[in-house]
Design a protein around this motif. Structure first.
Motif, PDB file in Angstrom:
ATOM      1  N   UNK A  40       0.834  -1.197   0.000  1.00  0.00           N
ATOM      2  CA  UNK A  40       0.000   0.000   0.000  1.00  0.00           C
ATOM      3  C   UNK A  40       0.877   1.258   0.000  1.00  0.00           C
ATOM      4  N   UNK A  41       0.406   2.271  -0.684  1.00  0.00           N
ATOM      5  CA  UNK A  41       1.162   3.520  -0.740  1.00  0.00           C
ATOM      6  C   UNK A  41       1.106   4.235   0.606  1.00  0.00           C
ATOM      7  N   UNK A  42       2.194   4.904   0.946  1.00  0.00           N
ATOM      8  CA  UNK A  42       2.263   5.713   2.156  1.00  0.00           C
ATOM      9  C   UNK A  42       2.675   7.117   1.746  1.00  0.00           C
ATOM     10  N   UNK A  43       1.925   8.104   2.171  1.00  0.00           N
ATOM     11  CA  UNK A  43       2.253   9.481   1.855  1.00  0.00           C
ATOM     12  C   UNK A  43       3.263   9.984   2.884  1.00  0.00           C
ATOM     13  N   UNK A  44       4.531   9.596   2.673  1.00  0.00           N
ATOM     14  CA  UNK A  44       5.589  10.013   3.594  1.00  0.00           C
ATOM     15  C   UNK A  44       6.418  11.122   2.952  1.00  0.00           C
ATOM     16  N   UNK A  49       6.612  14.725  -2.350  1.00  0.00           N
ATOM     17  CA  UNK A  49       7.035  15.581  -3.468  1.00  0.00           C
ATOM     18  C   UNK A  49       6.781  14.950  -4.839  1.00  0.00           C
ATOM     19  N   UNK A  50       6.857  13.627  -4.942  1.00  0.00           N
ATOM     20  CA  UNK A  50       6.584  12.953  -6.213  1.00  0.00           C
ATOM     21  C   UNK A  50       5.117  13.093  -6.596  1.00  0.00           C
ATOM     22  N   UNK A  51       4.228  12.946  -5.629  1.00  0.00           N
ATOM     23  CA  UNK A  51       2.798  13.084  -5.881  1.00  0.00           C
ATOM     24  C   UNK A  51       2.471  14.528  -6.242  1.00  0.00           C
TER      25      UNK A  51
END
Length: 83
Positions: A40-44, A49-51
């Protein structure tokens, strides 16, 4: 023959979306990639910055596509984009 390694955020979209072997290029080398696991993706701090960049680039591309520039010092027929 080759080395099996994990390629995460640097993987091309076709590799991240694949469910079978897919030819791609990693670090300039042609390879065949196989997805063996998904997490699962984690918004760390590394992903944020990539998103942000991807969302901004998509927004900017849409704005550029919708923009129509008309130069005022030349006749319209020389500056209008063909549609």
């Amino acid at each position: 023959a080759g080395v099996l390694r994990t390629v995460a955020t640097a993987a091309a979209p076709e590799v991240r979306a694949a469910c079978g072997p897919v030819p791609t290029v990693v670090a300039g080398t042609p390879v065949t990639a196989v997805v063996v696991a998904r997490e699962p993706a984690e918004l760390d701090d590394a992903v944020r910055p990539l998103v942000e960049r991807a969302v901004f680039d998509e927004w900017l591309a849409a704005r550029r596509a919708a923009t129509d520039v008309e130069w005022f010092w030349l006749p319209r027929d020389r500056t209008a984009r063909p549609r």
